[in-house]
Design an enzyme around this catalytic site. Structure first.
Site, PDB file in Angstrom:
ATOM      1  N   ASP A 185       8.247  53.607 176.517  1.00  0.00           N
ATOM      2  CA  ASP A 185       7.188  53.886 175.534  1.00  0.00           C
ATOM      3  C   ASP A 185       6.161  52.748 175.543  1.00  0.00           C
ATOM      4  O   ASP A 185       5.953  52.066 174.535  1.00  0.00           O
ATOM      5  CB  ASP A 185       7.795  54.047 174.127  1.00  0.00           C
ATOM      6  CG  ASP A 185       8.583  52.804 173.668  1.00  0.00           C
ATOM      7  OD1 ASP A 185       8.864  52.700 172.461  1.00  0.00           O
ATOM      8  OD2 ASP A 185       8.903  51.944 174.521  1.00  0.00           O
ATOM      9  N   ASP A 233       7.605  46.981 177.646  1.00  0.00           N
ATOM     10  CA  ASP A 233       7.903  47.987 178.685  1.00  0.00           C
ATOM     11  C   ASP A 233       7.048  47.697 179.914  1.00  0.00           C
ATOM     12  O   ASP A 233       7.531  47.672 181.054  1.00  0.00           O
ATOM     13  CB  ASP A 233       7.525  49.391 178.202  1.00  0.00           C
ATOM     14  CG  ASP A 233       8.189  49.816 176.914  1.00  0.00           C
ATOM     15  OD1 ASP A 233       7.790  49.296 175.850  1.00  0.00           O
ATOM     16  OD2 ASP A 233       9.097  50.648 176.969  1.00  0.00           O
ATOM     17  N   ASN A 276       6.861  53.380 170.576  1.00  0.00           N
ATOM     18  CA  ASN A 276       5.914  52.324 170.170  1.00  0.00           C
ATOM     19  C   ASN A 276       4.608  52.925 169.645  1.00  0.00           C
ATOM     20  O   ASN A 276       3.957  52.359 168.768  1.00  0.00           O
ATOM     21  CB  ASN A 276       5.608  51.411 171.364  1.00  0.00           C
ATOM     22  CG  ASN A 276       6.708  50.401 171.586  1.00  0.00           C
ATOM     23  OD1 ASN A 276       7.335  49.938 170.628  1.00  0.00           O
ATOM     24  ND2 ASN A 276       6.982  50.085 172.830  1.00  0.00           N
ATOM     25  N   THR A 307      13.583  52.062 178.266  1.00  0.00           N
ATOM     26  CA  THR A 307      13.118  50.959 177.427  1.00  0.00           C
ATOM     27  C   THR A 307      12.437  51.471 176.154  1.00  0.00           C
ATOM     28  O   THR A 307      11.622  50.779 175.546  1.00  0.00           O
ATOM     29  CB  THR A 307      12.140  50.064 178.201  1.00  0.00           C
ATOM     30  OG1 THR A 307      11.071  50.883 178.710  1.00  0.00           O
ATOM     31  CG2 THR A 307      12.836  49.354 179.343  1.00  0.00           C
ATOM     32  N   PHE A 330      14.934  49.079 166.911  1.00  0.00           N
ATOM     33  CA  PHE A 330      13.906  50.128 166.888  1.00  0.00           C
ATOM     34  C   PHE A 330      14.230  51.305 167.816  1.00  0.00           C
ATOM     35  O   PHE A 330      14.180  52.464 167.389  1.00  0.00           O
ATOM     36  CB  PHE A 330      12.557  49.515 167.262  1.00  0.00           C
ATOM     37  CG  PHE A 330      11.416  50.492 167.276  1.00  0.00           C
ATOM     38  CD1 PHE A 330      10.932  50.992 168.470  1.00  0.00           C
ATOM     39  CD2 PHE A 330      10.838  50.931 166.088  1.00  0.00           C
ATOM     40  CE1 PHE A 330       9.879  51.904 168.491  1.00  0.00           C
ATOM     41  CE2 PHE A 330       9.792  51.839 166.094  1.00  0.00           C
ATOM     42  CZ  PHE A 330       9.310  52.333 167.304  1.00  0.00           C
ATOM     43  N   ASN A 331      14.530  51.042 169.093  1.00  0.00           N
ATOM     44  CA  ASN A 331      14.710  52.145 170.048  1.00  0.00           C
ATOM     45  C   ASN A 331      15.835  53.092 169.621  1.00  0.00           C
ATOM     46  O   ASN A 331      15.742  54.305 169.809  1.00  0.00           O
ATOM     47  CB  ASN A 331      15.012  51.605 171.449  1.00  0.00           C
ATOM     48  CG  ASN A 331      13.784  51.024 172.124  1.00  0.00           C
ATOM     49  OD1 ASN A 331      12.656  51.306 171.713  1.00  0.00           O
ATOM     50  ND2 ASN A 331      13.989  50.186 173.129  1.00  0.00           N
ATOM     51  N   HIS A 345      12.008  41.871 175.183  1.00  0.00           N
ATOM     52  CA  HIS A 345      13.105  42.842 175.178  1.00  0.00           C
ATOM     53  C   HIS A 345      13.251  43.617 176.498  1.00  0.00           C
ATOM     54  O   HIS A 345      14.253  43.504 177.190  1.00  0.00           O
ATOM     55  CB  HIS A 345      12.879  43.855 174.045  1.00  0.00           C
ATOM     56  CG  HIS A 345      12.718  43.257 172.692  1.00  0.00           C
ATOM     57  ND1 HIS A 345      13.745  42.650 171.987  1.00  0.00           N
ATOM     58  CD2 HIS A 345      11.630  43.176 171.885  1.00  0.00           C
ATOM     59  CE1 HIS A 345      13.310  42.233 170.814  1.00  0.00           C
ATOM     60  NE2 HIS A 345      12.019  42.534 170.714  1.00  0.00           N
ATOM     61  N   ASP A 346      12.283  44.462 176.813  1.00  0.00           N
ATOM     62  CA  ASP A 346      12.466  45.458 177.880  1.00  0.00           C
ATOM     63  C   ASP A 346      12.694  44.870 179.269  1.00  0.00           C
ATOM     64  O   ASP A 346      13.503  45.421 180.038  1.00  0.00           O
ATOM     65  CB  ASP A 346      11.271  46.415 177.881  1.00  0.00           C
ATOM     66  CG  ASP A 346      11.241  47.266 176.621  1.00  0.00           C
ATOM     67  OD1 ASP A 346      10.167  47.743 176.240  1.00  0.00           O
ATOM     68  OD2 ASP A 346      12.315  47.436 176.000  1.00  0.00           O
TER      69      ASP A 346
END
Ligand code: RIB
Ligand code: CA
Length: 316
Positions: A14, A19, A43, A127, A168-169, A241-242
């Site tokens: 996203d 990402d 996102n 991701t 979140f994901n 993160h991703d």
């Protein structure tokens, strides 16, 4: 020189600044053969993240299809994160316009096509919310055995970030995550346990900017924007993160990875979307997930800089 054994890859996400950085990293890995990009709302709205994905593909000269996925979770309403990623979902550096038509296939059917046509088992790197992957597993259970691994950024065994219990994901689509974690497909989870330690500091991405190639400039600009909100939350570095879901596949030696049984909390006012690990095998369930728990941060940053350096002389 011996042929590099190719590893077919689907990138599902996203974009989203992190990402996008993860996809830049993926595009530099010789053994990765990126077969498709699929997008999922998270996102930002599906339209926005799909436009972003197509622009990233153009930036990276990826001769692949981008296929649009689900515009909302399996159940419930969509939540989005403009506070982190801006109104476009990828605010900051200018990007080229898409140079390929959007796939006529949905993300799920594009994923199924890649799995059917690939001789080798395919690695899916997710991701964003796991909505597309869950929908794929529900619609095409016969293709499960063509999936080598699902490498995800999502969850957090110790804490959440969107709520105190949920990352979140996973929170965007807990039912999708539940479907994936109960599918029996090999899973690797980069949750907040590792991604909140994958801190990239301003001086780190200035190393990237100092490479002075077009991709390095864009990546540094993505860090500039992404860090605006992250810094306001008190972080001294960008929680990257991703890219962990990509880096942990190619440099597992810099990560601490543990096998746990992990389940997804679907109910509750406060902990819906939590990823819950059975650390002491109380449930009697065999581990279903390789959980990435820690990393060598400096090596992580060095590999990001090394990846961006590969774009020397790149034409955008
Ligand atoms: O919680 C972090 C995750 O949510 C990352 O994938 C980020 O891009 C957002 O999607
Ligand atoms: Ca993401």
């Amino acid at each position: 020189m011996s042929e590099i054994k190719k590893r077919p890859i689907i990138l599902d996400g996203d974009p989203g600044h992190d990402d996008a950085i993860g996809w830049v990293l993926a595009a530099t890995i010789p053994e990765f053969e990126i077969k498709a990009i699929t997008t999922v709302a998270g996102n930002q709205t599906l339209e926005k993240v799909t436009y972003n994905a197509r622009r990233i593909a153009a930036l990276l000269h990826l001769d692949i299809e981008v296929a649009k996925g689900r515009n909302k979770p399996l159940c419930g309403d969509l939540i989005i994160a403009p506070n982190f990623h801006g109104e476009t979902g990828l605010d900051g550096p200018a990007l080229p316009e898409p140079d390929h038509e959007l796939s006529k296939l949905s993300a799920i059917e594009k994923m199924a096509e890649v799995l059917r046509e690939s001789e080798e088992k395919v690695t899916i790197i997710t991701t964003g919310a796991q909505t597309n992957v869950a929908a794929l597993l529900l619609a095409h259970p016969e293709l499960k055995e063509k999936i080598a691994l699902i490498s995800t950024m999502g969850g957090g065994l110790r804490n959440g970030n969107w709520t105190s219990g949920a990352e979140f994901n996973i929170l965007v689509d807990p039912e999708a995550a539940y479907t994936v974690y109960h599918s029996g497909v090999p899973l690797q989870m980069c949750g907040l346990d590792v991604t909140e330690k994958a801190l990239v500091y301003p001086e780190d991405w200035e190393r990237i900017r100092a490479l002075h190639n077009p991709i390095a400039e864009v990546v540094a600009g993505w860090f500039d924007f992404f860090f605006i909100h992250v810094k306001s939350l008190g972080w001294a570095g960008a929680t990257t993160h991703d890219p962990c879901a990509v880096m942990s596949l190619i440099h597992p030696e810099i990560f601490d990875i543990r096998d746990y049984y992990v389940d997804i909390e679907l109910s509750g006012n406060y902990c819906r979307g939590a990823t819950v690990a059975d650390y002491n095998n109380r449930t009697g369930n065999a581990p279903n997930c390789r959980c990435v728990m820690d990393l060598d941060r400096e090596k992580f940053v060095d590999y990001l800089v090394e990846a961006c350096a590969k774009f020397e002389g790149w034409e955008v």
